[in-house]
Scaffold this motif. Structure first.
Motif, PDB file in Angstrom:
ATOM      1  N   ALA A 270       0.809  -1.227   0.000  1.00 57.61           N
ATOM      2  CA  ALA A 270       0.000   0.000   0.000  1.00 57.61           C
ATOM      3  C   ALA A 270       0.838   1.270   0.000  1.00 57.61           C
ATOM      4  O   ALA A 270       0.497   2.241   0.669  1.00 57.61           O
ATOM      5  CB  ALA A 270      -0.946  -0.012   1.205  1.00 57.61           C
ATOM      6  N   GLY A 271       1.933   1.261  -0.751  1.00 53.53           N
ATOM      7  CA  GLY A 271       2.821   2.412  -0.779  1.00 53.53           C
ATOM      8  C   GLY A 271       2.637   3.269  -2.023  1.00 53.53           C
ATOM      9  O   GLY A 271       2.197   2.779  -3.065  1.00 53.53           O
ATOM     10  N   PRO A 272       3.010   4.548  -1.944  1.00 54.78           N
ATOM     11  CA  PRO A 272       2.938   5.444  -3.103  1.00 54.78           C
ATOM     12  C   PRO A 272       4.150   5.255  -4.018  1.00 54.78           C
ATOM     13  O   PRO A 272       4.935   6.184  -4.234  1.00 54.78           O
ATOM     14  CB  PRO A 272       2.914   6.830  -2.454  1.00 54.78           C
ATOM     15  N   PHE A 273       4.316   4.056  -4.535  1.00 54.54           N
ATOM     16  CA  PHE A 273       5.513   3.712  -5.297  1.00 54.54           C
ATOM     17  C   PHE A 273       5.669   4.591  -6.543  1.00 54.54           C
ATOM     18  O   PHE A 273       6.758   5.046  -6.854  1.00 54.54           O
ATOM     19  CB  PHE A 273       5.463   2.236  -5.705  1.00 54.54           C
ATOM     20  N   ASP A 274       4.577   4.793  -7.258  1.00 55.49           N
ATOM     21  CA  ASP A 274       4.556   5.674  -8.421  1.00 55.49           C
ATOM     22  C   ASP A 274       3.996   7.009  -7.957  1.00 55.49           C
ATOM     23  O   ASP A 274       2.789   7.170  -7.765  1.00 55.49           O
ATOM     24  CB  ASP A 274       3.678   5.058  -9.515  1.00 55.49           C
ATOM     25  N   MET A 275       4.878   7.981  -7.776  1.00 54.94           N
ATOM     26  CA  MET A 275       4.456   9.252  -7.192  1.00 54.94           C
ATOM     27  C   MET A 275       3.618  10.082  -8.157  1.00 54.94           C
ATOM     28  O   MET A 275       2.780  10.876  -7.718  1.00 54.94           O
ATOM     29  CB  MET A 275       5.683  10.030  -6.727  1.00 54.94           C
ATOM     30  N   GLN A 276       3.816   9.935  -9.434  1.00 56.68           N
ATOM     31  CA  GLN A 276       2.985  10.670 -10.388  1.00 56.68           C
ATOM     32  C   GLN A 276       1.529  10.227 -10.256  1.00 56.68           C
ATOM     33  O   GLN A 276       0.616  11.055 -10.141  1.00 56.68           O
ATOM     34  CB  GLN A 276       3.481  10.450 -11.820  1.00 56.68           C
ATOM     35  N   VAL A 277       1.314   8.932 -10.256  1.00 62.27           N
ATOM     36  CA  VAL A 277      -0.034   8.392 -10.099  1.00 62.27           C
ATOM     37  C   VAL A 277      -0.622   8.805  -8.755  1.00 62.27           C
ATOM     38  O   VAL A 277      -1.793   9.203  -8.652  1.00 62.27           O
ATOM     39  CB  VAL A 277      -0.007   6.853 -10.234  1.00 62.27           C
ATOM     40  N   THR A 278       0.180   8.718  -7.700  1.00 64.14           N
ATOM     41  CA  THR A 278      -0.304   9.043  -6.358  1.00 64.14           C
ATOM     42  C   THR A 278      -0.743  10.497  -6.264  1.00 64.14           C
ATOM     43  O   THR A 278      -1.833  10.803  -5.751  1.00 64.14           O
ATOM     44  CB  THR A 278       0.803   8.765  -5.324  1.00 64.14           C
ATOM     45  N   LEU A 279       0.084  11.412  -6.753  1.00 69.16           N
ATOM     46  CA  LEU A 279      -0.241  12.837  -6.628  1.00 69.16           C
ATOM     47  C   LEU A 279      -1.339  13.256  -7.592  1.00 69.16           C
ATOM     48  O   LEU A 279      -2.135  14.151  -7.276  1.00 69.16           O
ATOM     49  CB  LEU A 279       1.017  13.672  -6.826  1.00 69.16           C
ATOM     50  N   ASP A 280      -1.417  12.630  -8.760  1.00 65.14           N
ATOM     51  CA  ASP A 280      -2.544  12.921  -9.651  1.00 65.14           C
ATOM     52  C   ASP A 280      -3.859  12.573  -8.969  1.00 65.14           C
ATOM     53  O   ASP A 280      -4.857  13.298  -9.088  1.00 65.14           O
ATOM     54  CB  ASP A 280      -2.407  12.122 -10.955  1.00 65.14           C
ATOM     55  N   THR A 281      -3.862  11.457  -8.224  1.00 65.56           N
ATOM     56  CA  THR A 281      -5.069  11.053  -7.508  1.00 65.56           C
ATOM     57  C   THR A 281      -5.392  12.022  -6.383  1.00 65.56           C
ATOM     58  O   THR A 281      -6.555  12.401  -6.175  1.00 65.56           O
ATOM     59  CB  THR A 281      -4.906   9.630  -6.948  1.00 65.56           C
ATOM     60  N   GLN A 282      -4.369  12.454  -5.648  1.00 64.02           N
ATOM     61  CA  GLN A 282      -4.594  13.442  -4.588  1.00 64.02           C
ATOM     62  C   GLN A 282      -5.117  14.744  -5.174  1.00 64.02           C
ATOM     63  O   GLN A 282      -5.976  15.414  -4.577  1.00 64.02           O
ATOM     64  CB  GLN A 282      -3.289  13.696  -3.826  1.00 64.02           C
TER      65      GLN A 282
END
Length: 414
Positions: free
Chosen positions: A259-271
């Motif tokens: 459950a980690g934010p391994f792909d930060m682009q995907v993670t921040l786009d979602t945020q």
């Protein structure tokens, strides 16, 4: 990533890797090395300097160097049993097998700017009978916590994950991370891959130095696991081991990043989508790829909103979240190079990913991206296990299942 404290008594293990550590105190534990501590008889107060004509009397300070070892407390089996009995019932109780001796190590690592900094971490050792088999070493990376008191070497409640795991027979090594405990005066390099990886690996190096000096036997096996930010730290450390050909790599048997934010682009786009939905007054102008065109006032406000989505205002740890500036500059390449941890390497040992599809804190898509990328690298087997024990399969709700899964993968410690 954020998910407030959840002191899982982990029935012996469901370990609350929770994104915020958490957990109350216990009369048998001490977090400051005060009265009642029980040192291992064979342990020197500080490790001896290796002998030999090539070793100076005062060795130069270098990354991974062990600086000190402090005996904290010994926690009895009965305390773990009581913690299980008082648990939330989220997971089937597992039977603790050993009392656990705890130690705080200080060591040298590097901060986000590459400067040497003194950091700390916890070593938890199962108290086995003389002549018993050596234990596997488990590198435990804690999830996001926003209070310094919840750092592993400061929080010795018998429901805490590193201690529960040690009571099952593992030697557990848990870095506090830069910004916590001994290094609390420094900012925490949040989701910055290099500094995160070094804090973990340098702590593992220091713990190995301490074990050799204290004659604490292990069986030569190493596992890495962690949930949320701890999952990110686990993958960052594994990648760095592969890239640097770490001397620890031959010991590594598997990693279990969850459950980690391994792909930060995907993670921040979602945020960003969440910020856009929650704040329609500015949301209409927010879209990935166009953020660099925002005026300074709007950009500052968006940064504040994104930071609040990750770190609460009442945190007593300083978070260096410079990745937000990279993201708001639409600098995808730098974000990938300095913050994402799923690309640019090939695992030589199995990687067991775990995530809940309904996670509203860290997007499931970040694990899918990591799975696809690592599988395509052509290395050791990579799997992605979906949390399926709860509906919805949210961030915190899936923690117990993850720990049960991790224990099943690693097997019973001798």
């Amino acid at each position: 990533m954020q998910w407030r404290a959840m002191p899982l008594a982990l029935g012996m293990l469901a370990l609350a890797l929770t994104g915020c550590g958490g957990g109350g105190g216990d009369s048998d534990s001490s977090s400051d090395g005060g009265g009642g501590t029980t040192p291992v008889p064979s342990e020197p107060s500080t490790p001896s300097t290796p002998s030999g004509p090539s070793v100076p009397s005062t060795p130069p300070r270098q990354q991974g160097q062990l600086l000190s070892a402090q005996s904290l407390s010994e926690i009895g089996v009965e305390s773990f049993t009581a913690a299980v009995a008082a648990g939330t019932g989220r997971i089937p109780p597992l039977q603790p097998r050993y009392s656990v001796a705890t130690y705080r190590l200080t060591y040298l690592t590097r901060d986000a700017d590459g400067a040497l900094v003194e950091a700390s971490g916890l070593v938890a050792v199962p108290k086995k009978a003389a002549g018993a088999a050596g234990s596997p070493v488990l590198g435990y990376q804690h999830a996001t916590t926003f209070t310094n008191a919840e750092a592993p070497s400061l929080n010795l409640a018998p429901s805490e994950p590193p201690l529960v795991l040690a009571s099952l027979g593992y030697i557990v090594v848990a870095a506090d991370y830069v910004g916590f405990a001994h290094s609390n005066a420094s900012a925490h390099p949040y989701l910055q891959s290099q500094a995160t990886a070094r804090a973990v690996l340098d702590m593992l190096d220091a713990a190995q130095q301490w074990r050799r000096a204290a004659q604490v036997a292990d069986n030569g096996q190493l596992y890495l696991l962690g949930y949320s930010e701890g999952g990110y730290a686990t993958m960052a450390a594994h990648r760095e081991m592969e890239r640097s050909h770490s001397p620890l790599l031959p010991q590594l048997r598997a990693t279990l990043p969850a459950a980690g934010p391994f792909d930060m682009q995907v993670t921040l786009d979602t945020q960003l989508e969440r910020v856009r939905d929650e704040y329609p007054a500015v949301g209409w102008m927010l879209s990935p790829g166009a953020l660099s065109h925002l005026g300074s006032t709007v950009r500052d406000e968006v940064r504040r909103l994104l930071l609040r989505a990750l770190v609460p205002a009442d945190a007593d740890v300083r978070y260096d979240a410079r990745f937000l500036d990279t993201y708001l500059a639409d600098d995808k390449e730098t974000l990938r190079e300095q913050n994402s941890v799923h690309w640019g390497w090939t695992p030589s040992v199995p990687v067991y990913l775990f995530h809940g599809r309904d996670d509203a804190t860290v997007p499931f898509a970040a694990s899918v991206s990591a799975y696809d990328t690592l599988r395509a690298s052509g290395g050791a087997p990579v799997s992605l296990r979906e949390c399926n024990s709860v509906v919805p399969s949210g961030h915190t709700a899936c923690v117990p299942e993850y720990f049960g899964y991790a224990l099943a993968v690693m097997g019973t410690a001798p």
